[in-house]
Design an enzyme around this catalytic site. Structure first.
Site, PDB file in Angstrom:
ATOM      1  N   LYS A 143     -12.373   9.536 -11.322  1.00 35.52           N
ATOM      2  CA  LYS A 143     -11.178   8.479 -10.586  1.00 35.52           C
ATOM      3  C   LYS A 143     -12.783   7.663 -11.063  1.00 35.52           C
ATOM      4  O   LYS A 143     -13.546   7.519 -10.311  1.00 35.52           O
ATOM      5  CB  LYS A 143     -10.900   8.534  -9.153  1.00 35.52           C
ATOM      6  CG  LYS A 143     -10.197   7.059  -9.090  1.00 35.52           C
ATOM      7  CD  LYS A 143      -8.911   7.802  -9.173  1.00 35.52           C
ATOM      8  CE  LYS A 143      -7.473   6.813  -8.829  1.00 35.52           C
ATOM      9  NZ  LYS A 143      -6.279   7.840  -9.406  1.00 35.52           N
ATOM     10  N   ASP A 183      -4.148   2.983 -12.906  1.00 37.97           N
ATOM     11  CA  ASP A 183      -4.330   3.332 -11.867  1.00 37.97           C
ATOM     12  C   ASP A 183      -3.862   1.744 -11.125  1.00 37.97           C
ATOM     13  O   ASP A 183      -3.284   1.227 -11.939  1.00 37.97           O
ATOM     14  CB  ASP A 183      -4.880   3.609 -10.701  1.00 37.97           C
ATOM     15  CG  ASP A 183      -4.946   4.082  -9.636  1.00 37.97           C
ATOM     16  OD1 ASP A 183      -4.160   5.088  -9.401  1.00 37.97           O
ATOM     17  OD2 ASP A 183      -5.095   3.462  -8.373  1.00 37.97           O
TER      18      ASP A 183
HETATM   19  N1  GLU Z   1      -4.078   7.170 -11.236  1.00 41.33           N
HETATM   20  C1  GLU Z   1      -3.641   8.290 -11.715  1.00 41.33           C
HETATM   21  C2  GLU Z   1      -3.404   9.336 -10.668  1.00 41.33           C
HETATM   22  O1  GLU Z   1      -3.964   9.304  -9.620  1.00 41.33           O
HETATM   23  C3  GLU Z   1      -2.934   8.822 -13.107  1.00 41.33           C
HETATM   24  C4  GLU Z   1      -4.669   9.522 -13.647  1.00 41.33           C
HETATM   25  C5  GLU Z   1      -4.809  10.171 -15.005  1.00 41.33           C
HETATM   26  O2  GLU Z   1      -3.350   9.837 -15.643  1.00 41.33           O
HETATM   27  O3  GLU Z   1      -5.640  10.772 -15.481  1.00 41.33           O
HETATM   28  O4  GLU Z   1      -3.606  10.495 -10.616  1.00 41.33           O
END
Ligand code: GLU
Length: 463
Positions: A143, A183
């Protein structure tokens, strides 16, 4: 209130973890990661589920696999300087936590919001490991983000910020290494600017390095819809396990970003009446049901506020600036804004109003005491790791299409999303039952995610 059977197991650990080994692992995590309350909360929630696994497999303790999975493989922090439209220089901080790559390249979104700090990105990265493992796909956990606030910034300012951010981050990315997506505060516009800068710096048209791309240049059908649609499909599965469906249910949704919008859309398609959405200024209560086309126009096209929605919608909608959406009586609640937005007081109100199901569209939106109260009251509860995994699962489908230089139809992609959500639901349900906590999706998700990732780590040696 009498405890339901699925939570009785956990009552004895309310003031600590069930085994001395788990307690000392957690103390050490607190000691080594000071000042990161969200990370502590996310770790504790997983450790609380692990006692039955350790009972069955005590050798996991010797391998120190819990300590390993709680320590990021790599933590990157960097300066992001940029100039606003008036020429003034700003300095933000960029983060990427490459948490675990046992199952695949680091995968997880980027969050641009003033609340972002190391602890927040670590909690999100930690959750992502187990969420991604639950999808059954080849994606590790990561992340990133920045404390940059896109609110009120022009397109040109956002572009310059994204270019500066990617100039540093590009060193660590790659379709086989680390694949970010969106996100909070990062949508199609930002992914476009980030991809452009990555391509320019590396001289590679490497579609699989980012997901959430535009449909004309490597993006996947249904990725935009996937997180919200997936959460509603997961909720429908949980209701079905109790002999109910979404038809005619009164639903409250918090938030008004990507997850909220597509949760509202899907719930309505399944015959539910969705009456709320919100932002940091307040919430809208719309008796006739949220007009999702109007909401999209205001949020996706105009980057407006939910107060604008109330103004344009007419008599059926009220804009409320005191309290929260949880004050509105409902059958189903879908927290889809941000972490810790649904606390114990809110859970008490929901229970008093007869809520049947709560399912997390956002990451960790429900506080631990609220989760406990809901479960004890017999409310079916879908944890974000499972319930909102449809977004990242569809990102994995985007990577698959990119690798094969293919572009699937909306119907085909949505069908895969639906199957994935059904599979995740079944995995969580079955795992909880097998460990003596039937109906506890929190335990089911944590145990199933933990076992998949740690089995891979164990097979790959001391890594
Ligand atoms: N931010 C999204 C999550 O919390 C998607 C992450 C992604 O698609 O890599 O899962």
């Amino acid at each position: 209130m009498s405890p339901s059977p699925q939570t009785a197991y956990y009552r004895e650990q309310e003031h600590g973890l069930r085994t001395p080994e788990l307690n000392s692992i957690y103390s050490e995590i607190l000691r080594r990661n000071p000042g990161e309350p969200e990370f502590h909360q996310a770790v504790l929630e997983v450790l609380e589920s692990l006692a039955p696994v350790l009972d069955a497999r005590p050798e996991l303790l010797d391998a120190r696999v819990i300590e390993r999975v709680c320590e990021p493989e790599r933590q990157i922090m960097f300066r992001v300087p940029w100039q606003d439209d008036s020429g003034q220089v700003h300095v933000n901080r960029g983060f990427r936590i490459e948490f675990n790559s046992a199952l695949g390249p680091y995968k997880g979104g980027l969050r641009f919001h003033p609340s972002v700090n190391l602890g927040v990105v670590k909690f999100l990265g930690f959750e992502q490991i187990f969420k991604n493992a639950l999808t059954g796909m080849s994606i590790g956990g990561g992340k990133g983000g920045s404390d940059f606030d896109p609110k009120g910034r022009s397109d040109a300012e956002v572009m310059r910020f994204c270019q500066s951010f990617m100039t540093e981050l590009s060193r660590y990315l790659g379709e086989h290494t680390d694949v970010p997506a969106g996100d909070i505060g990062v949508g199609g516009r930002e992914i476009g600017f980030l991809f452009g800068q990555y391509r320019r710096i590396t001289n590679r048209w490497e579609a699989g390095v980012l997901t959430g791309k535009g449909l004309g240049w490597g993006g996947s059908q249904a990725r935009t819809e996937a997180t919200g649609y997936g959460n509603v499909l997961f909720t429908a599965e949980m209701l079905q396990a109790r002999g109910e469906d979404m038809e005619g249910q009164q639903v409250v949704v918090s938030g008004s970003g990507n997850v909220a919008i597509y949760s509202i859309e899907k719930a309505q398609k399944l015959g539910a009446n969705v009456v709320t959405c919100s932002d940091s200024g307040g919430y809208v209560m719309d008796e006739k049901g949220i007009d999702v086309a109007l909401l999209k126009e205001i949020k996706e096209v105009g980057r407006g506020r939910v107060s604008d929605y109330a103004e344009r919608r007419g008599a059926s909608a009220r804009y409320v600036t005191t309290g929260q959406v949880w004050d509105v009586p409902c059958d189903v609640a879908l927290p889809s804004a941000t972490q810790n937005e649904l606390d114990l007081d809110a859970a008490q109100i929901l229970v008093r109003n007869g809520v049947k199901a709560v399912s997390e569209g956002a990451n960790m939106p429900t506080t631990p005491s609220a989760v406990r109260l809901l479960q004890e009251a017999g409310v079916v509860f879908g944890p974000g790791k499972a319930a909102n995994a449809g977004g990242v699962a569809t990102s994995a489908l985007e990577m698959q299409q990119n690798a094969g230089r293919e572009s699937w139809s909306f119907a085909r992609t949505e069908e895969r999303l639906g199957q994935t959500m059904r599979d995740i639901h079944e995995t969580c349900r079955e795992t909880a039952e097998r460990h003596g906590v039937p109906g506890d999706y929190v335990a089911g998700a944590n145990i199933a995610g933990f076992e998949r990732v740690t089995d891979a780590m164990l097979a790959q040696g001391v890594i």
